[in-house]
Scaffold this motif. Structure first.
Motif, PDB file in Angstrom:
ATOM      1  N   SER A 263       5.645  -4.777 -11.429  1.00 42.64           N
ATOM      2  CA  SER A 263       4.483  -4.844 -10.338  1.00 42.64           C
ATOM      3  C   SER A 263       3.428  -3.947 -10.755  1.00 42.64           C
ATOM      4  CB  SER A 263       5.170  -4.802  -9.097  1.00 42.64           C
ATOM      5  OG  SER A 263       5.998  -5.823  -8.482  1.00 42.64           O
ATOM      6  N   LEU A 264       2.245  -4.341 -10.622  1.00 43.24           N
ATOM      7  CA  LEU A 264       1.128  -3.552 -10.785  1.00 43.24           C
ATOM      8  C   LEU A 264       0.459  -3.292  -9.334  1.00 43.24           C
ATOM      9  CD1 LEU A 264      -0.490  -5.149 -13.806  1.00 43.24           C
ATOM     10  CD2 LEU A 264       1.135  -3.252 -13.861  1.00 43.24           C
ATOM     11  N   TYR A 265       0.036  -2.070  -9.063  1.00 45.52           N
ATOM     12  CA  TYR A 265      -0.836  -1.806  -7.940  1.00 45.52           C
ATOM     13  C   TYR A 265      -2.135  -1.130  -8.432  1.00 45.52           C
ATOM     14  CZ  TYR A 265       4.024  -2.634  -6.091  1.00 45.52           C
ATOM     15  OH  TYR A 265       5.199  -3.107  -5.940  1.00 45.52           O
ATOM     16  N   VAL A 266      -3.008  -2.081  -8.452  1.00 45.44           N
ATOM     17  CA  VAL A 266      -4.367  -1.510  -9.162  1.00 45.44           C
ATOM     18  C   VAL A 266      -5.534  -1.531  -8.211  1.00 45.44           C
ATOM     19  CG1 VAL A 266      -3.538  -2.907 -11.207  1.00 45.44           C
ATOM     20  CG2 VAL A 266      -4.915  -4.139  -9.658  1.00 45.44           C
ATOM     21  N   PRO A 267      -6.424  -0.516  -8.650  1.00 33.88           N
ATOM     22  CA  PRO A 267      -7.454  -0.198  -7.535  1.00 33.88           C
ATOM     23  C   PRO A 267      -8.505  -1.366  -7.519  1.00 33.88           C
ATOM     24  CG  PRO A 267      -7.737   1.083  -9.569  1.00 33.88           C
ATOM     25  CD  PRO A 267      -6.357   0.426  -9.585  1.00 33.88           C
TER      26      PRO A 267
ATOM     27  N   GLY B 243      -8.628  -0.113  -0.724  1.00 32.40           N
ATOM     28  CA  GLY B 243      -7.881   0.626  -1.786  1.00 32.40           C
ATOM     29  C   GLY B 243      -7.635  -0.056  -2.969  1.00 32.40           C
ATOM     30  N   ARG B 244      -6.503  -1.122  -2.994  1.00 25.39           N
ATOM     31  CA  ARG B 244      -5.954  -1.643  -4.036  1.00 25.39           C
ATOM     32  C   ARG B 244      -5.325  -2.743  -3.645  1.00 25.39           C
ATOM     33  NH1 ARG B 244      -2.618   3.120  -3.400  1.00 25.39           N
ATOM     34  NH2 ARG B 244      -0.635   2.595  -2.690  1.00 25.39           N
ATOM     35  N   PHE B 245      -5.145  -3.724  -4.769  1.00 27.09           N
ATOM     36  CA  PHE B 245      -4.321  -5.025  -4.406  1.00 27.09           C
ATOM     37  C   PHE B 245      -3.056  -4.882  -5.562  1.00 27.09           C
ATOM     38  CE2 PHE B 245      -7.563  -5.835  -7.465  1.00 27.09           C
ATOM     39  CZ  PHE B 245      -6.982  -6.598  -8.640  1.00 27.09           C
ATOM     40  N   ALA B 246      -1.900  -5.701  -5.067  1.00 25.63           N
ATOM     41  CA  ALA B 246      -0.861  -5.818  -5.946  1.00 25.63           C
ATOM     42  C   ALA B 246      -0.812  -7.343  -6.800  1.00 25.63           C
ATOM     43  CB  ALA B 246       0.445  -5.615  -5.124  1.00 25.63           C
TER      44      ALA B 246
ATOM     45  N   LEU C 257       0.875  -1.412  -0.165  1.00 23.14           N
ATOM     46  CA  LEU C 257      -0.039  -0.129   0.105  1.00 23.14           C
ATOM     47  C   LEU C 257       0.821   1.311  -0.012  1.00 23.14           C
ATOM     48  CD1 LEU C 257      -2.920  -1.075   2.456  1.00 23.14           C
ATOM     49  CD2 LEU C 257      -2.942  -0.749   0.150  1.00 23.14           C
ATOM     50  N   ASP C 258       2.004   1.149   0.360  1.00 23.76           N
ATOM     51  CA  ASP C 258       3.172   2.073   0.260  1.00 23.76           C
ATOM     52  C   ASP C 258       3.507   2.530  -1.078  1.00 23.76           C
ATOM     53  OD1 ASP C 258       2.959   2.460   3.113  1.00 23.76           O
ATOM     54  OD2 ASP C 258       4.383   1.159   3.329  1.00 23.76           O
ATOM     55  N   ALA C 259       3.222   1.717  -2.128  1.00 24.49           N
ATOM     56  CA  ALA C 259       3.804   1.924  -3.682  1.00 24.49           C
ATOM     57  C   ALA C 259       2.753   2.864  -4.035  1.00 24.49           C
ATOM     58  CB  ALA C 259       3.818   0.550  -4.036  1.00 24.49           C
ATOM     59  N   PRO C 260       3.215   3.623  -5.121  1.00 18.02           N
ATOM     60  CA  PRO C 260       2.404   4.384  -6.116  1.00 18.02           C
ATOM     61  C   PRO C 260       1.414   3.468  -6.626  1.00 18.02           C
ATOM     62  CG  PRO C 260       4.794   4.259  -6.679  1.00 18.02           C
ATOM     63  CD  PRO C 260       4.743   3.600  -5.348  1.00 18.02           C
ATOM     64  N   PRO C 261       0.092   3.763  -6.779  1.00 18.49           N
ATOM     65  CA  PRO C 261      -0.552   3.322  -7.666  1.00 18.49           C
ATOM     66  C   PRO C 261      -0.192   3.251  -9.103  1.00 18.49           C
ATOM     67  CG  PRO C 261      -1.603   5.254  -7.220  1.00 18.49           C
ATOM     68  CD  PRO C 261      -0.380   5.104  -6.218  1.00 18.49           C
ATOM     69  N   THR C 262      -0.444   2.128 -10.000  1.00 21.38           N
ATOM     70  CA  THR C 262      -0.149   2.020 -11.335  1.00 21.38           C
ATOM     71  C   THR C 262      -1.295   3.014 -12.011  1.00 21.38           C
ATOM     72  OG1 THR C 262       0.858  -0.288 -11.074  1.00 21.38           O
ATOM     73  CG2 THR C 262       0.035   0.523 -13.062  1.00 21.38           C
TER      74      THR C 262
ATOM     75  N   THR D 207     -16.847 -12.505 -19.626  1.00 27.88           N
ATOM     76  CA  THR D 207     -16.859 -11.223 -19.501  1.00 27.88           C
ATOM     77  C   THR D 207     -15.499 -10.780 -19.068  1.00 27.88           C
ATOM     78  OG1 THR D 207     -17.527 -11.780 -17.020  1.00 27.88           O
ATOM     79  CG2 THR D 207     -19.261 -11.209 -18.485  1.00 27.88           C
ATOM     80  N   LEU D 208     -14.783  -9.590 -19.112  1.00 33.00           N
ATOM     81  CA  LEU D 208     -13.803  -9.232 -18.794  1.00 33.00           C
ATOM     82  C   LEU D 208     -13.673  -7.869 -17.980  1.00 33.00           C
ATOM     83  CD1 LEU D 208     -12.876  -9.498 -22.666  1.00 33.00           C
ATOM     84  CD2 LEU D 208     -12.002 -10.985 -20.831  1.00 33.00           C
ATOM     85  N   ALA D 209     -12.573  -7.680 -17.106  1.00 27.29           N
ATOM     86  CA  ALA D 209     -12.280  -6.590 -16.698  1.00 27.29           C
ATOM     87  C   ALA D 209     -10.859  -6.341 -16.913  1.00 27.29           C
ATOM     88  CB  ALA D 209     -12.221  -6.699 -14.985  1.00 27.29           C
ATOM     89  N   LEU D 210     -10.599  -5.073 -17.820  1.00 24.93           N
ATOM     90  CA  LEU D 210      -9.348  -4.990 -18.491  1.00 24.93           C
ATOM     91  C   LEU D 210      -8.736  -3.533 -17.957  1.00 24.93           C
ATOM     92  CD1 LEU D 210     -11.635  -5.267 -21.081  1.00 24.93           C
ATOM     93  CD2 LEU D 210      -9.386  -6.313 -21.709  1.00 24.93           C
ATOM     94  N   PHE D 211      -7.580  -3.615 -17.154  1.00 24.18           N
ATOM     95  CA  PHE D 211      -6.944  -2.560 -16.730  1.00 24.18           C
ATOM     96  C   PHE D 211      -5.787  -2.125 -17.414  1.00 24.18           C
ATOM     97  CE2 PHE D 211      -3.871  -0.592 -14.005  1.00 24.18           C
ATOM     98  CZ  PHE D 211      -4.408   0.501 -13.407  1.00 24.18           C
ATOM     99  N   GLY D 212      -5.596  -0.950 -17.559  1.00 25.25           N
ATOM    100  CA  GLY D 212      -4.462  -0.098 -18.358  1.00 25.25           C
ATOM    101  C   GLY D 212      -4.937   1.207 -18.483  1.00 25.25           C
TER     102      GLY D 212
END
Length: 215
Positions: free
Chosen positions: A198-202, A187-190, A87-92, A105-110
């Motif tokens: 690494s990805l830090y996504v909401p 908040g988010r997961f890694a 959680l200390d890492a900046p969000p992607t 069904t799809l959830a796409l992050f980018g």
């Protein structure tokens, strides 16, 4: 939107010596003998000359580098920052997009839905949920993918997948509690995948929606 599919595809050998002997001879007493004068010894031959070793060549000085020329570079692995708490890492940078396609069904992050870096997919036929990292170059072997949430974390195997986009995907049963932890985390997961950033996504509603589509 064109459906994104996960298709499993199927990682040094003398030496020697010589001796001689001369017999002695008796000389009668009546015979006058003359003691021969010993001949001058033969001059000792001068030692053979040996050629002195050639001197080592002087090192060639490196030509001066132009001020505009870039300095030489060496290949080095990219080191990512390490955080005691993800959680200390900046969000992607990026957002989630939901897509309902035939059979999935799809959830796409980018930064755009057309070029996602992370995909969560519900396969309606099998009831399984896939978590995939999109990669630039097809992988040849499985890698470790680690999911970190507020309440749970786990390392799973991500297998190379062939399709319109090369990717590494881990498949989970829809009832896996790790998926619930991803949906409700604070908040988010890694998502940490071997050899990739690494990805830090909401944890937005699109994630929960895809998981529920397979239940």
């Amino acid at each position: 939107m064109k459906a994104v599919y996960f298709h499993a595809a199927g990682a040094i050998a003398l030496t020697f010596g010589i001796a001689a002997c001369i017999p002695s001879v008796d000389i009668p007493s009546q015979v006058e003998t003359t003691v021969p004068v010993a001949a001058d010894p033969a001059p000792t031959p001068a030692p053979a000359r040996t050629q002195a070793p050639a001197p080592a060549p002087a090192p060639t000085a490196e030509p001066p580098r132009s001020a505009s020329a870039p300095p030489p570079t060496t290949a080095a692995a990219v080191q990512q920052p390490v955080y005691d708490n993800y959680l200390d890492a900046p969000p992607t940078p990026g957002t989630w997009t939901y897509a309902d396609e035939t059979g999935e069904t799809l959830a796409l992050f980018g930064t755009s839905a057309a070029s996602p870096s992370l995909i969560i997919r519900c396969d309606k036929a099998s009831g399984n949920v896939g978590i995939a990292r999109v990669i630039d170059t097809p992988a040849t072997s499985a890698r470790v993918m680690r999911i970190e949430t507020e309440t749970a974390e786990r390392s799973i195997q991500a297998t190379p997948m062939q399709g319109a986009r090369p990717m590494l995907a881990a498949i989970l049963f829809a009832g896996d509690p790790l998926l619930d932890a991803m949906a409700i985390t604070k908040g988010r997961f890694a998502v940490e995948t071997q050899g990739l950033p690494s990805l830090y996504v909401p944890a937005w509603v699109e994630v929960s929606r895809v998981i529920e589509d397979c239940r």
